[in-house]
Design a protein around this motif. Structure first.
Motif, mmCIF file in Angstrom:
data_model
loop_
_atom_site.group_PDB
_atom_site.id
_atom_site.type_symbol
_atom_site.label_atom_id
_atom_site.label_comp_id
_atom_site.label_asym_id
_atom_site.label_seq_id
_atom_site.Cartn_x
_atom_site.Cartn_y
_atom_site.Cartn_z
ATOM 1 N N UNK A 187 15.745 -4.566 -39.379
ATOM 2 C CA UNK A 187 14.688 -5.626 -40.146
ATOM 3 C C UNK A 187 14.990 -6.862 -39.873
ATOM 4 N N UNK A 188 14.094 -7.710 -38.848
ATOM 5 C CA UNK A 188 14.509 -8.788 -38.426
ATOM 6 C C UNK A 188 14.213 -9.822 -39.119
ATOM 7 N N UNK A 189 13.409 -9.547 -40.350
ATOM 8 C CA UNK A 189 13.250 -10.715 -41.495
ATOM 9 C C UNK A 189 14.388 -10.757 -42.291
ATOM 10 N N UNK A 190 14.932 -9.291 -42.655
ATOM 11 C CA UNK A 190 16.027 -9.200 -43.614
ATOM 12 C C UNK A 190 17.217 -9.591 -42.874
ATOM 13 N N UNK A 191 17.380 -9.597 -41.558
ATOM 14 C CA UNK A 191 18.628 -10.158 -40.948
ATOM 15 C C UNK A 191 18.621 -11.828 -40.821
ATOM 16 N N UNK A 223 19.513 -13.108 -44.290
ATOM 17 C CA UNK A 223 20.834 -12.874 -44.558
ATOM 18 C C UNK A 223 21.583 -13.979 -43.724
ATOM 19 N N UNK A 224 21.230 -14.151 -42.499
ATOM 20 C CA UNK A 224 22.014 -15.218 -41.430
ATOM 21 C C UNK A 224 21.602 -16.548 -42.324
ATOM 22 N N UNK A 225 20.661 -16.910 -42.940
ATOM 23 C CA UNK A 225 20.388 -18.087 -43.556
ATOM 24 C C UNK A 225 21.497 -18.116 -44.934
ATOM 25 N N UNK A 226 21.487 -16.931 -45.719
ATOM 26 C CA UNK A 226 22.265 -16.891 -46.997
ATOM 27 C C UNK A 226 23.722 -17.155 -46.468
ATOM 28 N N UNK A 227 24.131 -16.851 -45.400
ATOM 29 C CA UNK A 227 25.571 -16.982 -44.986
ATOM 30 C C UNK A 227 26.090 -18.460 -44.404
#
Length: 122
Positions: free
Chosen positions: A77-81, A84-88
Motif C-alpha cells: 500500500x503506497x499511501x500507508x508506506x 509510515x515514512x513521515x511518522x519515522x
C-alpha cells in the motif's frame, strides 16, 4: 538482455540512524557484523514475498560527502508506506500516483534527504 539491478545502497552521515529507519519502515534485517561496519540487507529467499528482490547495503559516507540513495521498494500500500515514512521522520515528496491500471508509486525523502520510491501493483 538489459542489465539488471543487483544491489542498492544507502550511504549517509549516520549509518546507525539510517539502519534503524529502514529496518522500522520496511522490516529489513540489516547485518553490519563486518570489518567495514557496512550493513548488508539480503535478498528475499526463493518462495517468500519479494522473490526477485535484490540485496543491498547501508553505510557511512566519507567525510565531506552527504551520501546517496536510489531505489524503489515494493509495498502492499503506497499511501500507508508514505504515512509510515513521515511518522519515522521522512517527508513525502509525491504520491500516491497512478502509473498504470493497477500500479501506484510514491516518493519520499528519508531523514537525511535521500529520495526513495515505493511502488505497488503492476
Amino acid at each position: 538482455m538489459a542489465q539488471p539491478v543487483v544491489h542498492f545502497e544507502v550511504i549517509g552521515r549516520d549509518a546507525a540512524k539510517l539502519t534503524s529507519y529502514y529496518s522500522s519502515l520496511f522490516g529489513w534485517e540489516v547485518n553490519a557484523d563486518n570489518p567495514m561496519n557496512y550493513g548488508m540487507v539480503a535478498a528475499a529467499p526463493t518462495g517468500q514475498e519479494g522473490v526477485g528482490s535484490i540485496g543491498g547495503g547501508i553505510g557511512s559516507a566519507p567525510d565531506g560527502y552527504d551520501g546517496h540513495a536510489t531505489f524503489y521498494v515494493a509495498v502492499p500500500d503506497v499511501e500507508a508506506a508514505l504515512v509510515r515514512a513521515e511518522e519515522l521522520g521522512g517527508s513525502r515528496m509525491m504520491g500516491p500516483e497512478d502509473v498504470g491500471p493497477e500500479m501506484q508509486i510514491g516518493l519520499f525523502n528519508d531523514p537525511e534527504g535521500h529520495l526513495v520510491g515505493v511502488v505497488s501493483g503492476g
